[in-house]
Design a protein around this motif. Structure first.
Motif, short mmCIF file in Angstrom:
data_model
loop_
_atom_site.label_atom_id
_atom_site.label_comp_id
_atom_site.label_asym_id
_atom_site.label_seq_id
_atom_site.Cartn_x
_atom_site.Cartn_y
_atom_site.Cartn_z
N LEU A 225 5.84 9.34 3.54
CA LEU A 225 7.41 9.53 4.12
C LEU A 225 6.40 8.69 5.63
N ARG A 226 5.22 9.72 6.18
CA ARG A 226 4.52 8.72 7.28
C ARG A 226 4.64 7.57 7.43
N GLN A 227 4.14 7.61 6.16
CA GLN A 227 3.36 5.53 6.28
C GLN A 227 4.55 4.52 5.82
N ILE A 228 5.66 5.22 5.06
CA ILE A 228 6.45 4.25 5.19
C ILE A 228 6.86 4.45 6.59
N ALA A 229 7.08 4.57 7.22
CA ALA A 229 7.79 4.82 8.71
C ALA A 229 7.20 3.63 9.65
N ARG A 230 5.51 3.55 9.05
CA ARG A 230 4.23 3.16 9.56
C ARG A 230 4.14 2.00 9.33
N LEU A 231 4.52 0.91 7.62
CA LEU A 231 5.14 0.23 7.13
C LEU A 231 6.42 -0.10 7.54
#
Length: 214
Positions: free
Chosen positions: A51-57
């Motif tokens: 979820l954190r990486q999606i936000a960064r993407l």
């Protein structure tokens, strides 16, 4: 599970690994009818790292757009998550980007919008999955009724069944992070699904693109 380079295909891989992609014969209701594929992006919230990486993407996609000579997205002062799936994605993005968050209550109770409403402020709508665009349209209109300005939306996964065109007709631009055709092609080329499932989905998309209005 971590994205290697926070790419769109890493997102497709994570969604598949978490069980968010299923093949068979699914009744998706009046919006999409019967479908050979079911996408459930809400499984992504079960892995905080994903979820954190999606936000960064999403943040990377927005930043890349804003440095273009002609950005696709208007500048915005807040984000609003479409209930309920889009709220989780919008919350994660708000934390990564330090952007104020709003959300529309799905039950129609008052106040309709949670968060600090600043009339005249431009709001970017975020959703997790789009078919025909109705949920984004409903959210946008509720925000506008409160005096906010909505020009754009970001959707994590676009089922590519008319949502972008429909919302454009209503004056909204949509920037999908990942489309269903790209996803299904990646799964097939990576050996994750067989040719039969791949072809069923491609045939389904060819027969339904632009038809659904949900």
């Amino acid at each position: 599970m971590f994205f290697g380079s926070e790419s769109k295909l890493d997102l497709a891989q994570a969604l598949y690994a978490l069980g968010g992609v299923q093949f068979g014969d699914f009744d998706l209701g009046p919006t999409a009818g019967r479908s050979p594929i079911y996408i459930n992006p809400r499984v992504l919230i079960s892995d905080p790292a994903v979820l954190r990486q999606i936000a960064r993407l999403i943040h990377q996609e927005i930043q890349a757009d804003q440095v273009r000579r002609k950005p696709r997205l208007a500048s915005f002062g807040a984000v609003a998550g479409v209930p309920m799936g889009g709220l989780h994605i919008a919350t994660a993005y708000a934390l990564v980007s330090d952007t104020p968050l709003l959300y529309v209550r799905p039950d129609g109770s008052h106040p309709e919008i949670e968060g600090r409403v600043v009339p005249g402020q431009t709001v970017l709508v975020i959703d997790d999955l789009m078919t025909g665009g109705t949920s984004i349209l409903t959210t946008a209109r509720t925000l506008e009724k409160a005096g906010l300005i909505v020009r754009d939306a970001i959707v994590l996964i676009d089922r590519e069944q008319g949502g972008v065109a429909r919302l454009h007709e209503h004056g909204y631009r949509v920037m999908p992070i990942l489309g269903l055709r790209m996803m299904i092609t990646y799964y097939h080329e990576s050996g994750m699904i067989d040719t039969a499932d791949y072809q069923k989905v491609i045939d389904y998309l060819d027969s339904t693109s632009g038809r659904h209005r949900g």
